[in-house]
Scaffold this motif. Structure first.
Motif, PDB file in Angstrom:
ATOM      1  N   GLU A   1      23.213 -23.434   2.096  1.00 24.38           N
ATOM      2  CA  GLU A   1      23.121 -21.988   1.914  1.00 24.38           C
ATOM      3  C   GLU A   1      23.938 -21.560   0.692  1.00 24.38           C
ATOM      4  O   GLU A   1      23.517 -20.685  -0.073  1.00 24.38           O
ATOM      5  N   ALA A   2      25.100 -22.188   0.488  1.00 23.49           N
ATOM      6  CA  ALA A   2      25.929 -21.882  -0.685  1.00 23.49           C
ATOM      7  C   ALA A   2      25.227 -22.277  -1.976  1.00 23.49           C
ATOM      8  O   ALA A   2      25.454 -21.669  -3.027  1.00 23.49           O
ATOM      9  N   MET A   3      24.385 -23.309  -1.909  1.00 20.55           N
ATOM     10  CA  MET A   3      23.683 -23.793  -3.100  1.00 20.55           C
ATOM     11  C   MET A   3      22.469 -22.938  -3.461  1.00 20.55           C
ATOM     12  O   MET A   3      21.921 -23.085  -4.547  1.00 20.55           O
ATOM     13  N   ARG A   4      22.051 -22.079  -2.547  1.00 25.61           N
ATOM     14  CA  ARG A   4      20.879 -21.237  -2.824  1.00 25.61           C
ATOM     15  C   ARG A   4      21.178 -20.302  -3.979  1.00 25.61           C
ATOM     16  O   ARG A   4      22.144 -19.563  -3.970  1.00 25.61           O
ATOM     17  N   ASP A   5      20.295 -20.323  -4.973  1.00 21.11           N
ATOM     18  CA  ASP A   5      20.516 -19.552  -6.195  1.00 21.11           C
ATOM     19  C   ASP A   5      20.351 -18.061  -5.933  1.00 21.11           C
ATOM     20  O   ASP A   5      21.223 -17.257  -6.223  1.00 21.11           O
ATOM     21  N   GLY A   6      19.204 -17.671  -5.422  1.00 19.45           N
ATOM     22  CA  GLY A   6      18.955 -16.262  -5.162  1.00 19.45           C
ATOM     23  C   GLY A   6      18.738 -15.455  -6.421  1.00 19.45           C
ATOM     24  O   GLY A   6      18.643 -14.225  -6.388  1.00 19.45           O
ATOM     25  N   GLY A   7      18.651 -16.145  -7.578  1.00 25.11           N
ATOM     26  CA  GLY A   7      18.463 -15.438  -8.837  1.00 25.11           C
ATOM     27  C   GLY A   7      17.066 -14.869  -8.981  1.00 25.11           C
ATOM     28  O   GLY A   7      16.094 -15.421  -8.462  1.00 25.11           O
ATOM     29  N   LEU A   8      16.972 -13.747  -9.672  1.00 26.48           N
ATOM     30  CA  LEU A   8      15.678 -13.093  -9.890  1.00 26.48           C
ATOM     31  C   LEU A   8      15.171 -13.294 -11.307  1.00 26.48           C
ATOM     32  O   LEU A   8      14.171 -12.687 -11.695  1.00 26.48           O
ATOM     33  N   ASP A   9      15.853 -14.134 -12.087  1.00 27.69           N
ATOM     34  CA  ASP A   9      15.426 -14.357 -13.462  1.00 27.69           C
ATOM     35  C   ASP A   9      14.097 -15.103 -13.477  1.00 27.69           C
ATOM     36  O   ASP A   9      13.821 -15.948 -12.634  1.00 27.69           O
ATOM     37  N   VAL A  10      13.255 -14.750 -14.453  1.00 28.75           N
ATOM     38  CA  VAL A  10      11.943 -15.381 -14.553  1.00 28.75           C
ATOM     39  C   VAL A  10      12.019 -16.614 -15.437  1.00 28.75           C
ATOM     40  O   VAL A  10      12.878 -16.727 -16.317  1.00 28.75           O
ATOM     41  N   PHE A  11      11.123 -17.547 -15.217  1.00 24.81           N
ATOM     42  CA  PHE A  11      11.043 -18.764 -16.014  1.00 24.81           C
ATOM     43  C   PHE A  11      10.158 -18.516 -17.231  1.00 24.81           C
ATOM     44  O   PHE A  11       9.317 -17.642 -17.238  1.00 24.81           O
ATOM     45  N   GLY A  12      10.355 -19.337 -18.253  1.00 24.49           N
ATOM     46  CA  GLY A  12       9.527 -19.240 -19.452  1.00 24.49           C
ATOM     47  C   GLY A  12       9.925 -18.057 -20.307  1.00 24.49           C
ATOM     48  O   GLY A  12      11.091 -17.698 -20.423  1.00 24.49           O
ATOM     49  N   GLY A  13       8.933 -17.436 -20.905  1.00 23.80           N
ATOM     50  CA  GLY A  13       9.196 -16.318 -21.810  1.00 23.80           C
ATOM     51  C   GLY A  13       9.374 -16.794 -23.233  1.00 23.80           C
ATOM     52  O   GLY A  13       9.732 -17.955 -23.479  1.00 23.80           O
ATOM     53  N   GLU A  14       9.089 -15.932 -24.193  1.00 22.50           N
ATOM     54  CA  GLU A  14       9.256 -16.223 -25.622  1.00 22.50           C
ATOM     55  C   GLU A  14       8.549 -17.526 -26.020  1.00 22.50           C
ATOM     56  O   GLU A  14       9.096 -18.353 -26.737  1.00 22.50           O
ATOM     57  N   GLY A  15       7.347 -17.702 -25.519  1.00 23.53           N
ATOM     58  CA  GLY A  15       6.577 -18.887 -25.882  1.00 23.53           C
ATOM     59  C   GLY A  15       6.991 -20.151 -25.164  1.00 23.53           C
ATOM     60  O   GLY A  15       6.597 -21.251 -25.567  1.00 23.53           O
TER      61      GLY A  15
ATOM     62  N   THR B   1       4.352 -16.790 -21.159  1.00 26.71           N
ATOM     63  CA  THR B   1       4.639 -18.218 -20.995  1.00 26.71           C
ATOM     64  C   THR B   1       3.362 -19.056 -21.018  1.00 26.71           C
ATOM     65  O   THR B   1       2.297 -18.620 -20.581  1.00 26.71           O
ATOM     66  N   ARG B   2       3.484 -20.277 -21.510  1.00 22.87           N
ATOM     67  CA  ARG B   2       2.420 -21.258 -21.411  1.00 22.87           C
ATOM     68  C   ARG B   2       2.608 -22.014 -20.101  1.00 22.87           C
ATOM     69  O   ARG B   2       3.648 -22.626 -19.871  1.00 22.87           O
ATOM     70  N   VAL B   3       1.604 -21.980 -19.230  1.00 19.99           N
ATOM     71  CA  VAL B   3       1.687 -22.602 -17.912  1.00 19.99           C
ATOM     72  C   VAL B   3       0.860 -23.878 -17.896  1.00 19.99           C
ATOM     73  O   VAL B   3      -0.290 -23.897 -18.338  1.00 19.99           O
ATOM     74  N   LEU B   4       1.455 -24.945 -17.366  1.00 21.05           N
ATOM     75  CA  LEU B   4       0.779 -26.237 -17.260  1.00 21.05           C
ATOM     76  C   LEU B   4       0.644 -26.622 -15.793  1.00 21.05           C
ATOM     77  O   LEU B   4       1.611 -26.574 -15.041  1.00 21.05           O
ATOM     78  N   THR B   5      -0.564 -27.013 -15.387  1.00 22.64           N
ATOM     79  CA  THR B   5      -0.829 -27.404 -14.006  1.00 22.64           C
ATOM     80  C   THR B   5      -1.778 -28.599 -13.992  1.00 22.64           C
ATOM     81  O   THR B   5      -2.186 -29.100 -15.046  1.00 22.64           O
ATOM     82  N   ASP B   6      -2.167 -29.013 -12.791  1.00 25.45           N
ATOM     83  CA  ASP B   6      -3.273 -29.956 -12.669  1.00 25.45           C
ATOM     84  C   ASP B   6      -4.560 -29.144 -12.536  1.00 25.45           C
ATOM     85  O   ASP B   6      -4.552 -27.917 -12.733  1.00 25.45           O
ATOM     86  N   GLU B   7      -5.669 -29.790 -12.170  1.00 26.82           N
ATOM     87  CA  GLU B   7      -6.963 -29.102 -12.170  1.00 26.82           C
ATOM     88  C   GLU B   7      -7.288 -28.388 -10.867  1.00 26.82           C
ATOM     89  O   GLU B   7      -8.428 -27.939 -10.659  1.00 26.82           O
ATOM     90  N   ALA B   8      -6.313 -28.227  -9.960  1.00 20.87           N
ATOM     91  CA  ALA B   8      -6.561 -27.583  -8.670  1.00 20.87           C
ATOM     92  C   ALA B   8      -7.187 -26.209  -8.850  1.00 20.87           C
ATOM     93  O   ALA B   8      -6.823 -25.450  -9.768  1.00 20.87           O
ATOM     94  N   GLY B   9      -8.127 -25.885  -7.962  1.00 28.76           N
ATOM     95  CA  GLY B   9      -8.901 -24.659  -8.097  1.00 28.76           C
ATOM     96  C   GLY B   9      -8.090 -23.380  -8.080  1.00 28.76           C
ATOM     97  O   GLY B   9      -8.458 -22.401  -8.731  1.00 28.76           O
TER      98      GLY B   9
ATOM     99  N   THR C   1       7.428 -22.980 -21.955  1.00 29.90           N
ATOM    100  CA  THR C   1       6.453 -23.744 -21.172  1.00 29.90           C
ATOM    101  C   THR C   1       6.997 -23.995 -19.766  1.00 29.90           C
ATOM    102  O   THR C   1       8.132 -24.422 -19.606  1.00 29.90           O
ATOM    103  N   VAL C   2       6.169 -23.725 -18.767  1.00 34.03           N
ATOM    104  CA  VAL C   2       6.546 -23.930 -17.377  1.00 34.03           C
ATOM    105  C   VAL C   2       5.480 -24.780 -16.691  1.00 34.03           C
ATOM    106  O   VAL C   2       4.289 -24.484 -16.777  1.00 34.03           O
TER     107      VAL C   2
END
Length: 302
Positions: free
Chosen positions: A118-132, A201-209, A134-135
């Protein structure tokens, strides 16, 4: 000399002083009224180690008040040992191992581990990626979900009966964030991704529908076709997040072996934390985990 030979791992007063230096620095902070530096120590044989009294609200407190350590009868130096062992074990350490090493009951060791997660839980609201940036985005399956309807309760092949985990890895910062989800449909996942990933952000995934239309919500969406044996085209791959899942699954299957759905989010927090803080020393990682104990309480009912 071993790092575990340090005095604060074996002496209660040294352990309290160590935690005070991490949470307070040079000035004690009253957890009741927030007063800084206006308190005095209470001595005497009947006083608890580290006990103070606030000069403003006149209430007593120790550094453990208002943290996941509050009301615990386990010596603080054993809490510090448990913290170090958990953050320095790449794939985790079981409650049975903590029970043997710390010489506490299994029930106590199990609860200590969950408080520290529970102490290790970040709880941050910051978003990933941004400014070009890759996530990478991917999902995995773990365990056996007892909430699934009986006709799907099978332990053989397939994923319908398993817990579903969604994870993101920001290539630029090297940080991971994972979460338990109830559904892998696009209607369930896309809102979560939009909350956690910047739209540029540029998002990378597999081919899942469920990921097919991500290009409508983010700057760019590229994917690899695992179904035909494609695992990378230059920078287009999900190998980073697959590496994260590799550590997570080996730990969950080899160390913890079983996890109920209601606790899974804390195990994910543990693996996220170690992954995100992997480039620093074990002692530094332990100090960061201890800073996360403030403002969090956890009871057996949780």
């Amino acid at each position: 000399m071993s790092v575990l030979s340090k005095e604060y791992f074996h002496n209660e007063e040294a352990a309290i002083a160590h935690l005070e230096s991490i949470l307070w620095g040079d000035e004690p902070i009253c957890p009741h009224c927030g007063s800084v530096g206006n308190s005095y120590k209470i001595g005497g044989k009947s006083a608890r180690p580290g006990l103070r009294k606030c000069g403003d609200c006149r209430k007593q407190y120790t550094v453990k008040v208002g943290t996941v350590f509050e009301s615990s009868h386990v010596p603080l130096y054993k809490w510090l040992q448990a913290t170090f062992l958990m953050v320095s074990s790449k794939k985790g350490i079981s409650a049975h191992q903590l029970h043997r090493v710390l010489e506490v009951t299994y029930k106590t060791a199990w609860f200590m581990a969950h408080r520290l997660r529970e102490a290790m839980r970040d709880g941050g609201l910051d978003v990933f990626g941004g400014e070009g940036g890759t996530v990478e985005v991917d999902e995995t399956f773990i365990g056996h979900d007892k909430d699934i309807k009986p006709k799907y309760q099978k332990k053989g092949r397939g994923y319908a009966h398993k817990h579903k985990v969604l994870a993101l890895v920001d290539r630029d910062t090297g940080r991971a964030r994972s979460m338990v989800v109830d559904s892998l449909k696009a209607t369930a996942l896309v809102p979560i991704l939009k909350e956690n990933i910047a739209k540029e952000t540029r998002v990378l995934t597999d081919e899942a529908g469920q990921y097919k239309k991500l290009g409508n919500d983010f700057a760019k969406h590229d994917f690899v076709r695992h179904g035909i044996g494609e695992y990378g085209r230059g920078e287009i791959h999900t190998n980073t997040i697959e590496g994260y899942f590799s550590i997570f699954k080996r730990g969950m299957k080899g160390v913890y072996q079983h996890c109920a759905k209601r606790h899974l989010h804390r195990y994910l927090a543990e693996y996220d934390f170690r992954y995100n803080e992997r480039k620093i020393t074990d002692s530094e990682r332990s100090d960061i985990a201890l800073r996360g104990i403030v403002g969090k309480r956890l009871t057996y009912a949780n």
